[in-house]
Write an enzyme that holds these catalytic residues in place. Structure first.
Site, short mmCIF file in Angstrom:
data_model
loop_
_atom_site.label_atom_id
_atom_site.label_comp_id
_atom_site.label_asym_id
_atom_site.label_seq_id
_atom_site.Cartn_x
_atom_site.Cartn_y
_atom_site.Cartn_z
N ASN A 8 0.91 -1.30 -0.12
CA ASN A 8 0.00 -0.13 -0.06
C ASN A 8 0.80 1.32 -0.08
O ASN A 8 1.45 1.48 1.08
CB ASN A 8 -0.82 0.06 1.19
N LYS A 10 0.18 4.18 -0.36
CA LYS A 10 -0.50 5.39 0.11
C LYS A 10 -0.24 6.62 -0.82
O LYS A 10 -0.44 6.33 -1.97
CB LYS A 10 -0.18 5.67 1.43
N HIS A 97 -9.96 1.34 4.33
CA HIS A 97 -8.64 1.71 5.16
C HIS A 97 -9.06 2.86 6.49
O HIS A 97 -9.76 3.63 6.28
CB HIS A 97 -7.38 2.18 4.31
N GLU A 99 -7.29 5.16 7.38
CA GLU A 99 -6.99 6.53 7.04
C GLU A 99 -8.24 7.17 6.16
O GLU A 99 -8.17 8.55 6.23
CB GLU A 99 -5.68 6.55 6.21
N GLU A 168 -5.78 -4.50 10.60
CA GLU A 168 -4.92 -3.55 10.69
C GLU A 168 -5.26 -2.47 11.91
O GLU A 168 -6.18 -1.53 11.88
CB GLU A 168 -4.95 -2.26 9.37
N GLY A 174 2.29 2.50 11.14
CA GLY A 174 2.85 3.60 10.82
C GLY A 174 3.96 4.08 12.14
O GLY A 174 4.22 5.08 12.16
N SER A 214 2.96 -1.70 10.79
CA SER A 214 4.17 -1.76 10.79
C SER A 214 4.94 -3.09 10.76
O SER A 214 5.87 -3.50 11.39
CB SER A 214 4.47 -1.37 12.36
#
Ligand code: PGA
Length: 252
Positions: A8, A10, A97, A99, A168, A174, A214
């Site tokens: 991904n 991003k 996702h 985000e 996730e 991250g 991560s």
């Protein structure tokens, strides 16, 4: 079934030149070491604007998108439909996702997207995961159950086997603080049991459950030891070709 490793990217990189450089270096890495590419199904999800630049001849990557709209076409300014993604050669679409959810995407929208992706004959990568506060309050499983039930609300039971479930946890994304292999394994058991209740045991056995948050070449191997996790959704580490190739190489 082979593990599935999904990159991904991003909102990276910021130019087509850099995107091509990253893609080509992955391509060369896989071409030079065919045994790596045989180990896993590898999917690259770049930003939409780079999707049509990549030439897959001679490599076994698949292409994926990071999001989509829930209609096929029409007056929807700025949106991109699964049908368009299919036309560009995508096989997978990441949906829900965290985000995107953080910017207002609801469970209902996620469900509409999953449905459209499946109706277009693509594979949805359905992201679920709790935040730090929910985890601390012991609400992880009730939250995951809600996300899954609502995301699958209008999905025909027979199509659920095509969905890749990506666990996730938001606190792990991250942060360099991944979820432990035991926790990821426990979540995979929980998800499979829930899908068995929703769609039956036969379908529950077939679904793929992957982990994201991560993941790197230091920790990737651990997640395969107990058998519940069958791949990764990799963010930061997928932007370094050597690191990403190492992660693929560790997949068994
Ligand atoms: P990360 O991101 O690997 O950088 O933690 C994973 C993701 O958000 O898909």
């Amino acid at each position: 079934m082979k593990p599935i490793i999904i990159a991904n990217w991003k909102c990276n990189p910021t130019s087509q030149k850099e995107a091509m450089r990253l893609f080509n270096s992955l391509k060369t890495g896989l071409k030079n070491n065919r045994s790596i590419s045989e180990k896993a199904e590898v999917v690259i999800c770049p930003p939409f604007v780079y999707l049509s630049s990549f030439k897959f001849k001679g490599v076994s990557f698949k292409l994926g998108a990071q999001d989509c709209f829930w209609e096929e076409k029409g007056a929807h300014t700025g949106e991109i439909s699964p049908l368009m993604l299919k036309d560009l050669g995508c096989s997978y679409v990441i949906v829900g996702h965290s985000e995107r959810r953080a910017m207002g995407e609801s469970d209902e929208m996620v469900c509409l997207k999953i449905k459209e992706v499946l109706d277009t004959n693509l594979f949805p990568v359905f992201c679920i995961g709790e935040n730090e506060e929910q985890r601390k309050k012991g609400k992880t499983f009730s939250f995951l159950e809600k996300q899954i039930k609502q995301g699958l609300k209008d999905i025909p039971r027979t199509k659920i086997e095509k969905i890749v479930f990506a666990y996730e946890p938001i606190w792990a994304i991250g942060t360099g603080n991944p979820c432990s292999e035991d926790e990821a394994f426990t979540v995979s058991l929980f998800v499979r049991k829930l899908i068995s209740k929703i769609a039956g045991n036969k379908i529950a056995k077939k679904i793929r459950i992957i982990y994201g948050g991560s993941v790197n070449s230091q920790n990737a191997k651990d997640y395969f030891s107990q058998g519940g996790i069958s791949g990764f959704l990799v963010g930061g580490a997928s932007l370094k070709s050597k690191e990403f190739l190492k992660i693929i190489n560790l997949s068994t």
